[in-house]
Design a protein around this motif. Structure first.
Motif, PDB file in Angstrom:
ATOM      1  N   PHE A   1       0.279  -1.259   0.007  1.00  0.00           N
ATOM      2  CA  PHE A   1       0.087   0.104  -0.223  1.00  0.00           C
ATOM      3  C   PHE A   1       1.059   1.051  -0.029  1.00  0.00           C
ATOM      4  CE2 PHE A   1      -2.037   3.579   2.586  1.00  0.00           C
ATOM      5  CZ  PHE A   1      -3.199   3.239   1.026  1.00  0.00           C
ATOM      6  N   GLY A   2       1.494   1.419   0.488  1.00  0.00           N
ATOM      7  CA  GLY A   2       2.626   2.480   0.720  1.00  0.00           C
ATOM      8  C   GLY A   2       3.537   2.775  -0.623  1.00  0.00           C
TER       9      GLY A   2
ATOM     10  N   LEU B   1      10.293   3.832   3.574  1.00  0.00           N
ATOM     11  CA  LEU B   1      10.533   2.069   2.899  1.00  0.00           C
ATOM     12  C   LEU B   1      12.816   2.393   2.848  1.00  0.00           C
ATOM     13  CD1 LEU B   1       9.902  -0.811   2.802  1.00  0.00           C
ATOM     14  CD2 LEU B   1       9.889  -0.288   0.050  1.00  0.00           C
ATOM     15  N   LYS B   2      13.028   1.345   3.804  1.00  0.00           N
ATOM     16  CA  LYS B   2      14.725   1.504   3.622  1.00  0.00           C
ATOM     17  C   LYS B   2      15.411   0.060   3.407  1.00  0.00           C
ATOM     18  CE  LYS B   2      14.950   5.845   5.677  1.00  0.00           C
ATOM     19  NZ  LYS B   2      15.793   6.218   6.638  1.00  0.00           N
ATOM     20  N   LEU B   3      16.535   0.281   2.485  1.00  0.00           N
ATOM     21  CA  LEU B   3      17.141  -1.180   3.721  1.00  0.00           C
ATOM     22  C   LEU B   3      17.895  -1.159   4.248  1.00  0.00           C
ATOM     23  CD1 LEU B   3      18.082  -4.272   1.963  1.00  0.00           C
ATOM     24  CD2 LEU B   3      19.419  -2.691   0.531  1.00  0.00           C
TER      25      LEU B   3
ATOM     26  N   ILE C   1      20.386  -8.007   7.141  1.00  0.00           N
ATOM     27  CA  ILE C   1      19.949  -7.291   5.865  1.00  0.00           C
ATOM     28  C   ILE C   1      18.434  -7.219   6.251  1.00  0.00           C
ATOM     29  CG2 ILE C   1      20.085  -9.542   4.383  1.00  0.00           C
ATOM     30  CD1 ILE C   1      20.643  -7.508   2.638  1.00  0.00           C
ATOM     31  N   GLY C   2      18.026  -6.274   6.672  1.00  0.00           N
ATOM     32  CA  GLY C   2      16.233  -5.732   6.278  1.00  0.00           C
ATOM     33  C   GLY C   2      15.646  -4.962   5.466  1.00  0.00           C
ATOM     34  N   ILE C   3      14.910  -5.266   6.589  1.00  0.00           N
ATOM     35  CA  ILE C   3      13.628  -3.971   5.843  1.00  0.00           C
ATOM     36  C   ILE C   3      13.044  -2.805   6.812  1.00  0.00           C
ATOM     37  CG2 ILE C   3      11.702  -3.223   3.775  1.00  0.00           C
ATOM     38  CD1 ILE C   3      12.453  -5.143   1.900  1.00  0.00           C
ATOM     39  N   GLU C   4      13.000  -1.621   6.469  1.00  0.00           N
ATOM     40  CA  GLU C   4      11.793  -0.992   7.573  1.00  0.00           C
ATOM     41  C   GLU C   4      11.516  -0.138   6.848  1.00  0.00           C
ATOM     42  OE1 GLU C   4      14.120   1.556  11.524  1.00  0.00           O
ATOM     43  OE2 GLU C   4      14.030   2.506   9.727  1.00  0.00           O
ATOM     44  N   TYR C   5       9.976   0.247   7.181  1.00  0.00           N
ATOM     45  CA  TYR C   5       9.491   0.539   6.681  1.00  0.00           C
ATOM     46  C   TYR C   5       8.173   1.517   7.631  1.00  0.00           C
ATOM     47  CZ  TYR C   5       4.974   2.444   4.797  1.00  0.00           C
ATOM     48  OH  TYR C   5       3.677   3.031   3.819  1.00  0.00           O
ATOM     49  N   PHE C   6       9.130   3.358   7.840  1.00  0.00           N
ATOM     50  CA  PHE C   6       7.778   4.421   8.298  1.00  0.00           C
ATOM     51  C   PHE C   6       6.571   4.936   7.866  1.00  0.00           C
ATOM     52  CE2 PHE C   6      11.671   4.674  10.526  1.00  0.00           C
ATOM     53  CZ  PHE C   6      11.374   4.997  11.608  1.00  0.00           C
ATOM     54  N   PHE C   7       5.260   3.494   8.523  1.00  0.00           N
ATOM     55  CA  PHE C   7       3.967   4.075   8.158  1.00  0.00           C
ATOM     56  C   PHE C   7       3.547   5.129   7.937  1.00  0.00           C
ATOM     57  CE2 PHE C   7       3.783   0.688  11.915  1.00  0.00           C
ATOM     58  CZ  PHE C   7       3.143   1.520  12.659  1.00  0.00           C
TER      59      PHE C   7
ATOM     60  N   LYS D   1       5.281   8.852  10.884  1.00  0.00           N
ATOM     61  CA  LYS D   1       6.930   9.393  10.792  1.00  0.00           C
ATOM     62  C   LYS D   1       7.619   9.363  12.168  1.00  0.00           C
ATOM     63  CE  LYS D   1       5.505  14.275   8.720  1.00  0.00           C
ATOM     64  NZ  LYS D   1       5.122  16.031   8.551  1.00  0.00           N
ATOM     65  N   LYS D   2       6.589   8.948  13.008  1.00  0.00           N
ATOM     66  CA  LYS D   2       7.098   8.327  14.714  1.00  0.00           C
ATOM     67  C   LYS D   2       6.794   6.635  13.996  1.00  0.00           C
ATOM     68  CE  LYS D   2       6.001  12.577  17.371  1.00  0.00           C
ATOM     69  NZ  LYS D   2       8.226  12.401  17.597  1.00  0.00           N
ATOM     70  N   ASN D   3       6.223   5.367  13.475  1.00  0.00           N
ATOM     71  CA  ASN D   3       5.716   4.514  13.912  1.00  0.00           C
ATOM     72  C   ASN D   3       6.308   3.555  12.434  1.00  0.00           C
ATOM     73  OD1 ASN D   3       3.901   4.066  16.412  1.00  0.00           O
ATOM     74  ND2 ASN D   3       3.030   6.339  15.307  1.00  0.00           N
ATOM     75  N   ALA D   4       7.107   2.998  12.796  1.00  0.00           N
ATOM     76  CA  ALA D   4       7.815   2.117  11.732  1.00  0.00           C
ATOM     77  C   ALA D   4       7.719   0.227  12.143  1.00  0.00           C
ATOM     78  CB  ALA D   4       9.057   1.909  11.415  1.00  0.00           C
ATOM     79  N   ILE D   5       7.805  -0.629  11.217  1.00  0.00           N
ATOM     80  CA  ILE D   5       7.897  -1.634  11.430  1.00  0.00           C
ATOM     81  C   ILE D   5       8.966  -2.237  10.273  1.00  0.00           C
ATOM     82  CG2 ILE D   5       5.906  -2.339  12.040  1.00  0.00           C
ATOM     83  CD1 ILE D   5       5.861  -3.563   8.620  1.00  0.00           C
TER      84      ILE D   5
END
Length: 204
Positions: A13-14, A24-26, A62-68, A70-74
């Motif tokens: 969705f993002g 979305l970051k590596l 190694i991984g992926i981070e996603y801020f859905f 401004k303050k919350n991410a998975i």
């Protein structure tokens, strides 16, 4: 499974909404961790044996981070590295078992403070760790699931240092040698691990 479907939905969705281009970051990084442990095992018909020791790990991830927001991410990650266990023997010296550890984890991050250069956050999550250790003709295979709690700081949105503690939710291992095969080895749940990790982030 539902959790991973939810994560996948958020990422898709993002990306489709255009928000993920900035959020979305590596990540590439390194982990270290260690703990005091007491292992319970039973060899054949012999009474249960308790051995005190230490457990350590150092590796890359190694991984992926996603801020859905401004303050919350998975954040999801995979890792692999060097692992060891030192167990006290009857001679009051330590037997060293060394080998390879692999891990997979999922974390939730909340940045409670943000500025132009620094972010400070709290982390909660879960991870699965598998270790293979050997010493001459002896082998230990461990499977552990941890709950993760920690704090971190991110510098310039690129460099992150994280301090965390892992609480064992499930711990089960198998010990084998020339005489015994696949003997159950359990770790006491009261032992938690403490770790530090570094991560570098790339925009996707």
């Amino acid at each position: 499974m539902k959790l991973f479907r939810g994560v996948l939905f958020v990422l898709i969705f993002g990306v489709s909404s255009g928000y993920a281009s900035d959020s979305l970051k590596l990540l590439l990084g390194a982990d270290t961790r260690g703990t005091d442990s007491i292992y319970d095992s039973k060899y054949g018909d012999v009474a249960s044996v308790k051995r005190y020791g230490y457990e350590g790990y150092i590796g890359g991830k190694i991984g992926i981070e996603y801020f859905f927001t401004k303050k919350n991410a998975i954040l999801g990650f995979l890792g692999m590295g060097y692992a060891n266990i030192k167990l006290l023997n009857k001679s009051d010296s330590f037997d060293l078992y060394s080998g390879v550890g692999t891990q997979v984890g999922l974390e939730y991050l909340f940045n409670y403070y943000s500025s132009e250069k620094f972010d400070f956050g709290l982390v909660a999550g879960v991870s699965y760790f598998n270790g293979y250790y050997e010493r001459t003709s002896e082998y230990i295979i461990s499977n552990e699931i941890f709950g993760i709690l920690g704090v971190n700081t991110t510098i310039n949105s690129r460099h992150r240092i994280e301090l965390s503690a892992g609480i064992p939710i499930y711990s089960m291992g198998r010990y084998s040698n020339d005489v015994y095969k696949n003997v159950p080895v359990n770790r006491r749940f009261k032992n938690i691990y403490y770790g530090i990790s570094y991560m570098y982030f790339f925009n996707l």
